[in-house]
Design a protein around this motif. Structure first.
Motif, PDB file in Angstrom:
ATOM      1  N   GLU A  21      56.383  75.623 -46.990  1.00  0.00           N
ATOM      2  CA  GLU A  21      57.718  75.464 -46.412  1.00  0.00           C
ATOM      3  C   GLU A  21      57.849  76.318 -45.147  1.00  0.00           C
ATOM      4  OE1 GLU A  21      60.431  76.465 -49.525  1.00  0.00           O
ATOM      5  OE2 GLU A  21      59.586  74.987 -50.896  1.00  0.00           O
ATOM      6  N   ALA A  22      57.270  77.513 -45.184  1.00  0.00           N
ATOM      7  CA  ALA A  22      57.294  78.388 -44.009  1.00  0.00           C
ATOM      8  C   ALA A  22      56.546  77.761 -42.843  1.00  0.00           C
ATOM      9  CB  ALA A  22      56.703  79.751 -44.357  1.00  0.00           C
ATOM     10  N   LEU A  23      55.441  77.051 -43.139  1.00  0.00           N
ATOM     11  CA  LEU A  23      54.714  76.351 -42.074  1.00  0.00           C
ATOM     12  C   LEU A  23      55.569  75.255 -41.452  1.00  0.00           C
ATOM     13  CD1 LEU A  23      51.087  76.022 -43.523  1.00  0.00           C
ATOM     14  CD2 LEU A  23      51.739  77.192 -41.407  1.00  0.00           C
ATOM     15  N   ALA A  24      56.320  74.534 -42.283  1.00  0.00           N
ATOM     16  CA  ALA A  24      57.207  73.494 -41.756  1.00  0.00           C
ATOM     17  C   ALA A  24      58.282  74.106 -40.865  1.00  0.00           C
ATOM     18  CB  ALA A  24      57.838  72.716 -42.913  1.00  0.00           C
ATOM     19  N   ALA A  25      58.827  75.253 -41.310  1.00  0.00           N
ATOM     20  CA  ALA A  25      59.836  75.943 -40.500  1.00  0.00           C
ATOM     21  C   ALA A  25      59.221  76.452 -39.203  1.00  0.00           C
ATOM     22  CB  ALA A  25      60.433  77.101 -41.294  1.00  0.00           C
ATOM     23  N   ALA A  26      57.984  76.949 -39.288  1.00  0.00           N
ATOM     24  CA  ALA A  26      57.309  77.462 -38.099  1.00  0.00           C
ATOM     25  C   ALA A  26      57.071  76.361 -37.079  1.00  0.00           C
ATOM     26  CB  ALA A  26      55.981  78.099 -38.498  1.00  0.00           C
ATOM     27  N   SER A  27      56.751  75.156 -37.568  1.00  0.00           N
ATOM     28  CA  SER A  27      56.540  74.027 -36.655  1.00  0.00           C
ATOM     29  C   SER A  27      57.808  73.714 -35.876  1.00  0.00           C
ATOM     30  CB  SER A  27      56.082  72.809 -37.463  1.00  0.00           C
ATOM     31  OG  SER A  27      55.879  71.706 -36.615  1.00  0.00           O
ATOM     32  N   THR A  28      58.950  73.757 -36.566  1.00  0.00           N
ATOM     33  CA  THR A  28      60.236  73.536 -35.893  1.00  0.00           C
ATOM     34  C   THR A  28      60.516  74.641 -34.892  1.00  0.00           C
ATOM     35  OG1 THR A  28      61.132  72.407 -37.843  1.00  0.00           O
ATOM     36  CG2 THR A  28      62.720  73.257 -36.253  1.00  0.00           C
ATOM     37  N   LEU A  29      60.242  75.858 -35.304  1.00  0.00           N
ATOM     38  CA  LEU A  29      60.516  77.011 -34.447  1.00  0.00           C
ATOM     39  C   LEU A  29      59.597  77.032 -33.227  1.00  0.00           C
ATOM     40  CD1 LEU A  29      62.183  79.588 -34.171  1.00  0.00           C
ATOM     41  CD2 LEU A  29      60.517  80.765 -35.596  1.00  0.00           C
ATOM     42  N   ALA A  30      58.342  76.615 -33.424  1.00  0.00           N
ATOM     43  CA  ALA A  30      57.385  76.621 -32.312  1.00  0.00           C
ATOM     44  C   ALA A  30      57.744  75.603 -31.239  1.00  0.00           C
ATOM     45  CB  ALA A  30      55.976  76.348 -32.840  1.00  0.00           C
ATOM     46  N   ASP A  31      58.400  74.505 -31.630  1.00  0.00           N
ATOM     47  CA  ASP A  31      58.862  73.484 -30.697  1.00  0.00           C
ATOM     48  C   ASP A  31      57.729  72.980 -29.797  1.00  0.00           C
ATOM     49  OD1 ASP A  31      60.627  71.771 -29.446  1.00  0.00           O
ATOM     50  OD2 ASP A  31      61.313  73.270 -28.008  1.00  0.00           O
ATOM     51  N   GLY A  32      56.626  72.604 -30.452  1.00  0.00           N
ATOM     52  CA  GLY A  32      55.493  72.090 -29.690  1.00  0.00           C
ATOM     53  C   GLY A  32      54.469  73.143 -29.340  1.00  0.00           C
ATOM     54  N   GLY A  33      54.758  74.379 -29.679  1.00  0.00           N
ATOM     55  CA  GLY A  33      53.822  75.457 -29.416  1.00  0.00           C
ATOM     56  C   GLY A  33      52.785  75.580 -30.518  1.00  0.00           C
ATOM     57  N   GLU A  34      52.187  76.748 -30.636  1.00  0.00           N
ATOM     58  CA  GLU A  34      51.091  76.961 -31.576  1.00  0.00           C
ATOM     59  C   GLU A  34      51.583  77.581 -32.883  1.00  0.00           C
ATOM     60  OE1 GLU A  34      46.707  79.185 -31.802  1.00  0.00           O
ATOM     61  OE2 GLU A  34      48.079  79.566 -30.117  1.00  0.00           O
ATOM     62  N   VAL A  35      51.163  76.999 -34.001  1.00  0.00           N
ATOM     63  CA  VAL A  35      51.468  77.549 -35.327  1.00  0.00           C
ATOM     64  C   VAL A  35      50.173  78.112 -35.898  1.00  0.00           C
ATOM     65  CG1 VAL A  35      52.238  77.042 -37.670  1.00  0.00           C
ATOM     66  CG2 VAL A  35      53.355  75.935 -35.727  1.00  0.00           C
ATOM     67  N   THR A  36      50.200  79.393 -36.236  1.00  0.00           N
ATOM     68  CA  THR A  36      49.046  80.044 -36.841  1.00  0.00           C
ATOM     69  C   THR A  36      49.462  80.601 -38.200  1.00  0.00           C
ATOM     70  OG1 THR A  36      49.526  82.191 -35.824  1.00  0.00           O
ATOM     71  CG2 THR A  36      48.132  80.657 -34.583  1.00  0.00           C
ATOM     72  N   ALA A  37      48.470  80.994 -38.991  1.00  0.00           N
ATOM     73  CA  ALA A  37      48.775  81.535 -40.315  1.00  0.00           C
ATOM     74  C   ALA A  37      47.829  82.683 -40.609  1.00  0.00           C
ATOM     75  CB  ALA A  37      48.640  80.451 -41.390  1.00  0.00           C
ATOM     76  N   ALA A  38      48.258  83.536 -41.530  1.00  0.00           N
ATOM     77  CA  ALA A  38      47.434  84.635 -42.007  1.00  0.00           C
ATOM     78  C   ALA A  38      47.509  84.650 -43.519  1.00  0.00           C
ATOM     79  CB  ALA A  38      47.918  85.966 -41.440  1.00  0.00           C
ATOM     80  N   VAL A  39      46.396  84.946 -44.162  1.00  0.00           N
ATOM     81  CA  VAL A  39      46.382  85.017 -45.616  1.00  0.00           C
ATOM     82  C   VAL A  39      45.443  86.146 -46.022  1.00  0.00           C
ATOM     83  CG1 VAL A  39      44.575  83.259 -45.806  1.00  0.00           C
ATOM     84  CG2 VAL A  39      46.084  83.701 -47.750  1.00  0.00           C
ATOM     85  N   PHE A  40      45.879  86.927 -47.023  1.00  0.00           N
ATOM     86  CA  PHE A  40      45.110  88.080 -47.482  1.00  0.00           C
ATOM     87  C   PHE A  40      44.473  87.782 -48.833  1.00  0.00           C
ATOM     88  CE2 PHE A  40      48.613  90.715 -45.246  1.00  0.00           C
ATOM     89  CZ  PHE A  40      48.017  90.478 -44.012  1.00  0.00           C
ATOM     90  N   GLY A  41      43.375  88.472 -49.132  1.00  0.00           N
ATOM     91  CA  GLY A  41      42.767  88.349 -50.448  1.00  0.00           C
ATOM     92  C   GLY A  41      41.338  87.853 -50.393  1.00  0.00           C
ATOM     93  N   SER A  42      40.662  87.964 -51.532  1.00  0.00           N
ATOM     94  CA  SER A  42      39.241  87.619 -51.596  1.00  0.00           C
ATOM     95  C   SER A  42      38.966  86.132 -51.407  1.00  0.00           C
ATOM     96  CB  SER A  42      38.657  88.079 -52.936  1.00  0.00           C
ATOM     97  OG  SER A  42      39.347  87.468 -54.017  1.00  0.00           O
ATOM     98  N   ASN A  43      39.947  85.268 -51.742  1.00  0.00           N
ATOM     99  CA  ASN A  43      39.720  83.821 -51.589  1.00  0.00           C
ATOM    100  C   ASN A  43      40.511  83.263 -50.414  1.00  0.00           C
ATOM    101  OD1 ASN A  43      42.271  84.076 -52.769  1.00  0.00           O
ATOM    102  ND2 ASN A  43      42.116  82.065 -53.743  1.00  0.00           N
ATOM    103  N   ALA A  44      40.823  84.124 -49.443  1.00  0.00           N
ATOM    104  CA  ALA A  44      41.646  83.704 -48.310  1.00  0.00           C
ATOM    105  C   ALA A  44      41.028  82.532 -47.564  1.00  0.00           C
ATOM    106  CB  ALA A  44      41.861  84.895 -47.373  1.00  0.00           C
ATOM    107  N   ALA A  45      39.719  82.575 -47.360  1.00  0.00           N
ATOM    108  CA  ALA A  45      39.060  81.512 -46.602  1.00  0.00           C
ATOM    109  C   ALA A  45      39.183  80.161 -47.293  1.00  0.00           C
ATOM    110  CB  ALA A  45      37.592  81.863 -46.380  1.00  0.00           C
ATOM    111  N   GLU A  46      39.227  80.164 -48.623  1.00  0.00           N
ATOM    112  CA  GLU A  46      39.325  78.912 -49.377  1.00  0.00           C
ATOM    113  C   GLU A  46      40.682  78.239 -49.178  1.00  0.00           C
ATOM    114  OE1 GLU A  46      38.513  79.838 -53.417  1.00  0.00           O
ATOM    115  OE2 GLU A  46      36.654  80.904 -52.977  1.00  0.00           O
ATOM    116  N   LEU A  47      41.686  79.002 -48.801  1.00  0.00           N
ATOM    117  CA  LEU A  47      43.029  78.459 -48.626  1.00  0.00           C
ATOM    118  C   LEU A  47      43.257  77.951 -47.215  1.00  0.00           C
ATOM    119  CD1 LEU A  47      44.973  81.308 -50.493  1.00  0.00           C
ATOM    120  CD2 LEU A  47      44.125  79.155 -51.442  1.00  0.00           C
ATOM    121  N   ALA A  48      42.348  78.247 -46.312  1.00  0.00           N
ATOM    122  CA  ALA A  48      42.535  77.885 -44.911  1.00  0.00           C
ATOM    123  C   ALA A  48      42.626  76.378 -44.713  1.00  0.00           C
ATOM    124  CB  ALA A  48      41.398  78.464 -44.072  1.00  0.00           C
TER     125      ALA A  48
END
Length: 319
Positions: A21-48
């Motif tokens: 949901e935060a990604l959807a909100a970020a897309s609206t907020l970016a207004d055509g700009g770049e949306v990036t994400a960060a994730v912590f933890g040992s399996n972070a890469a698997e969630l990318a």
């Protein structure tokens, strides 16, 4: 156009819905700009991959032993370093226990603005949020500067996943030191069923449930509907259930698609935690109970007679 960073949360190795949901909100907020994400933890890469399919062009991953479990010191240090690396115009998090704790810490440290508990975004970067226990709606807009935003779960629609989209994964080495607290063990007091804060359907009990055993009736209905079970403060104070189930001003704030209140009178403190539910069904023996004033559907009757009937009917349709 803006660059927006989303701090994604995972639980038991799975992304929480509020992060999407935060990604959807970020897309609206970016207004055509770049949306990036960060994730912590040992399996972070698997969630990318999932984050990429939902709109993140870049996913920063941090696998550090100090980030295996949330602590304010570790997450604050990590997020500050990520923000300095990514240099976003805005940071979006879920309005969860973690988001509520870490967002103001980092915003204050970096001099960012902060708007919390946002339920929708309107054109022109207008953030909408309830105030005064839901009695009023506030619209806020930042005229200048960088911002932090926390999103209330179950309010912003998750965008459809696009399997053709992939994110660039950027592993990040973080320096985390001088921690004042560490997590040595996690003891869960929740039922292990559906998370209350993200549940689409909630069956909630109050003092009218009469005992801890009385919640068995609600659990049976919850099992049929795939729902979470919550409680009023009165039920928690009476030792009918654990405080981890409490919904209200001093408990969890929930916004499910369906909220069934069983034996709950409807004190203002409880209404503050659930009145934004999309559909509210109230079951109470007292026809004058305040809960009926906010309910979309009301059933005047004994919950121990009504709930089993509902369970039986739902079984016919769903099982």
């Amino acid at each position: 156009m803006k660059k927006v960073l989303v701090l994604a949360e995972a639980r038991d190795g799975q992304l929480r819905n509020v992060s999407l949901e935060a990604l959807a909100a970020a897309s609206t907020l970016a207004d055509g700009g770049e949306v990036t994400a960060a994730v912590f933890g040992s399996n972070a890469a698997e969630l990318a991959a999932t984050l990429g399919q939902h709109g993140a062009s870049t996913v920063y991953t941090a696998d550090h032993s100090a980030l295996a479990q949330y602590t304010p010191d570790a997450y604050t240090q990590a997020l500050v370093q990520l923000i300095e690396l990514a240099n976003p115009d805005a940071v979006v998090l879920g309005h969860t226990a973690i988001g509520r704790d870490v967002a103001p810490r980092v915003a204050a440290r970096l001099g960012y603005g902060l708007v919390s508990d946002v339920t929708s975004l309107e054109a022109g970067e207008v953030f909408v949020r309830p105030i005064y226990a839901g009695k009023a709606i506030q619209q806020r807009k930042f005229v200048d500067g960088k911002t932090f935003v926390t999103i209330r779960p179950n309010n912003i629609a998750i965008g459809a996943a696009d399997a053709s989209k992939t994110a660039t994964v950027v592993p990040v080495e973080l320096e985390i030191k001088d921690l004042r607290s560490i997590v040595k063990e996690v003891v869960r007091k929740t039922s292990g069923k559906v998370d209350l804060s993200e549940a689409k359907v909630i069956i909630s009990g109050g003092r009218g449930v009469k005992s801890a055993e009385g919640f068995n009736t609600l659990n049976e209905l919850a099992d049929v509907l795939g729902a979470a079970v919550g409680a009023s403060r009165g039920a928690c104070d009476a030792d009918y259930c654990d405080y981890s189930m409490q919904i209200g001003q001093t408990g969890k704030v929930v916004t499910p698609d369906l909220y069934i209140a069983c034996g709950i009178s409807g004190a203002i403190q409880h209404l503050a935690g659930m009145s934004s539910s999309k559909v509210i069904v109230a079951i109470n023996k007292d026809p004058e109970a305040p809960i009926f004033q906010v309910a979309d559907y009301g059933i005047v009757g004994d919950l121990f007679e009504v709930v089993p009937l509902l369970t039986a009917e739902f079984k016919k349709v769903l099982v």
